[in-house]
Design a protein around this motif. Sequence first.
Motif, PDB file in Angstrom:
ATOM      1  N   GLN A 162     -41.967  -6.227 -26.435  1.00 12.27           N
ATOM      2  CA  GLN A 162     -41.917  -5.542 -25.147  1.00 12.27           C
ATOM      3  C   GLN A 162     -40.686  -5.963 -24.346  1.00 12.27           C
ATOM      4  O   GLN A 162     -40.027  -5.122 -23.712  1.00 12.27           O
ATOM      5  CB  GLN A 162     -43.190  -5.846 -24.351  1.00 12.27           C
ATOM      6  CG  GLN A 162     -43.273  -5.143 -23.017  1.00 12.27           C
ATOM      7  CD  GLN A 162     -43.244  -3.633 -23.148  1.00 12.27           C
ATOM      8  OE1 GLN A 162     -43.711  -3.091 -24.147  1.00 12.27           O
ATOM      9  NE2 GLN A 162     -42.687  -2.950 -22.181  1.00 12.27           N
ATOM     10  N   ASN A 163     -40.363  -7.244 -24.380  1.00 15.86           N
ATOM     11  CA  ASN A 163     -39.170  -7.720 -23.672  1.00 15.86           C
ATOM     12  C   ASN A 163     -37.901  -7.147 -24.296  1.00 15.86           C
ATOM     13  O   ASN A 163     -36.951  -6.791 -23.583  1.00 15.86           O
ATOM     14  CB  ASN A 163     -39.118  -9.247 -23.709  1.00 15.86           C
ATOM     15  CG  ASN A 163     -37.941  -9.798 -22.919  1.00 15.86           C
ATOM     16  OD1 ASN A 163     -37.826  -9.637 -21.714  1.00 15.86           O
ATOM     17  ND2 ASN A 163     -37.027 -10.455 -23.635  1.00 15.86           N
TER      18      ASN A 163
ATOM     19  N   ALA B 145     -41.058   3.224 -24.098  1.00 16.56           N
ATOM     20  CA  ALA B 145     -41.358   1.960 -23.421  1.00 16.56           C
ATOM     21  C   ALA B 145     -42.597   1.245 -23.946  1.00 16.56           C
ATOM     22  O   ALA B 145     -42.735   0.041 -23.767  1.00 16.56           O
ATOM     23  CB  ALA B 145     -41.502   2.214 -21.916  1.00 16.56           C
TER      24      ALA B 145
ATOM     25  N   LYS C  53     -37.541  -3.607 -23.082  1.00 18.89           N
ATOM     26  CA  LYS C  53     -37.153  -3.553 -21.679  1.00 18.89           C
ATOM     27  C   LYS C  53     -35.696  -3.928 -21.442  1.00 18.89           C
ATOM     28  O   LYS C  53     -35.012  -3.333 -20.598  1.00 18.89           O
ATOM     29  CB  LYS C  53     -38.052  -4.486 -20.857  1.00 18.89           C
ATOM     30  CG  LYS C  53     -39.318  -3.841 -20.343  1.00 18.89           C
ATOM     31  CD  LYS C  53     -39.991  -4.773 -19.341  1.00 18.89           C
ATOM     32  CE  LYS C  53     -41.108  -4.058 -18.622  1.00 18.89           C
ATOM     33  NZ  LYS C  53     -41.734  -4.916 -17.584  1.00 18.89           N
ATOM     34  N   THR C  54     -35.221  -4.927 -22.154  1.00 23.42           N
ATOM     35  CA  THR C  54     -33.916  -5.507 -21.840  1.00 23.42           C
ATOM     36  C   THR C  54     -32.772  -5.048 -22.734  1.00 23.42           C
ATOM     37  O   THR C  54     -31.611  -5.150 -22.344  1.00 23.42           O
ATOM     38  CB  THR C  54     -33.990  -7.044 -21.902  1.00 23.42           C
ATOM     39  OG1 THR C  54     -34.356  -7.457 -23.241  1.00 23.42           O
ATOM     40  CG2 THR C  54     -35.021  -7.578 -20.916  1.00 23.42           C
TER      41      THR C  54
ATOM     42  N   ASP D   5     -47.131  -1.038 -19.033  1.00 26.29           N
ATOM     43  CA  ASP D   5     -46.192  -0.697 -20.102  1.00 26.29           C
ATOM     44  C   ASP D   5     -46.860  -0.575 -21.465  1.00 26.29           C
ATOM     45  O   ASP D   5     -46.269  -0.036 -22.401  1.00 26.29           O
ATOM     46  CB  ASP D   5     -45.084  -1.751 -20.186  1.00 26.29           C
ATOM     47  CG  ASP D   5     -44.138  -1.688 -18.998  1.00 26.29           C
ATOM     48  OD1 ASP D   5     -44.085  -0.628 -18.344  1.00 26.29           O
ATOM     49  OD2 ASP D   5     -43.461  -2.697 -18.714  1.00 26.29           O
TER      50      ASP D   5
END
Length: 285
Positions: free
Chosen positions: A239-240, A251, A243-244, A62
Amino acid sequence: MFLWQPRLLLRSRIQQQLTCRCVHSQASFQQVSRLPERKWRGVVFPFSSLEGHLDRSVDRGDFQLFHPSEEDLQRAERLFTPSAKHAILYTSSAVRMDHVPEIQQPEVCFIGRSNVGKSSLIRALFSLAPEVEVRVSKTPGHTKKMNFFRVGQAFSLVDMPGYGHKAPRDFVDMVEPYLQARENLVRTFLLVDGSVGPQRADLVAVEMCEEFGLPYVMVMTKIDKVRPGILLPHLLQVQNLIKTQTKYCFAQPFLVSSTQFSGVHLLRCFITHVTGNLQMDSTTS
């Protein structure tokens, strides 16, 4: 009678010297590529310097979705290098949509908290054109208007006022209509201070981009200000978040240092790509 001629020549030489001093040794990919491979890769791809500190369970993919070739980086650099037929310049400022210039070419904009380093990053991106006036201040909230820059006929770039406690009073009335109505806006770059990680105001900005359905990218600035042990948790937090909690965010978060030029060449290449000026068959954008 002709004393003005040597004076003009002297002024011209002084200006040329000042211009040369303004160009950092790592501003050009051609210069950076002459460094030992491990070092130049650390400058161009900052994540490569952090990768060794990551736990093995973390998926590296990612963080490396956009991985251009050396040829791609060189082609992008040419777009950020002015010439007689390719002018790079500040064009205008605006505080309302009816003051915004009508532009046909693709456009990108930079938003972020006050003092996150928007103007400094834009100055670094345009460092190969040192005559371009990008005002940078140590005082948070210095940018009060939407400042427009033109890169030849290729694209335009907008430096937006910062949000947060130092934001202009009319920030919402100025920025939200632009983000919603600007038809040629192809990508918004949302800057987050890498030394402190995403703050509440940044999360609100993410919610705004999601609500408007804007294609955007998260960029972590000031990565030279902190040790890897502090930067990495902030990077993983971003990054989390991507993603969430996001649907329209690219991304891969980008890492940059406007003073050391880490990640600047990669970001130039990404901008060149998303504005349609660089075709990359193997890249997701």
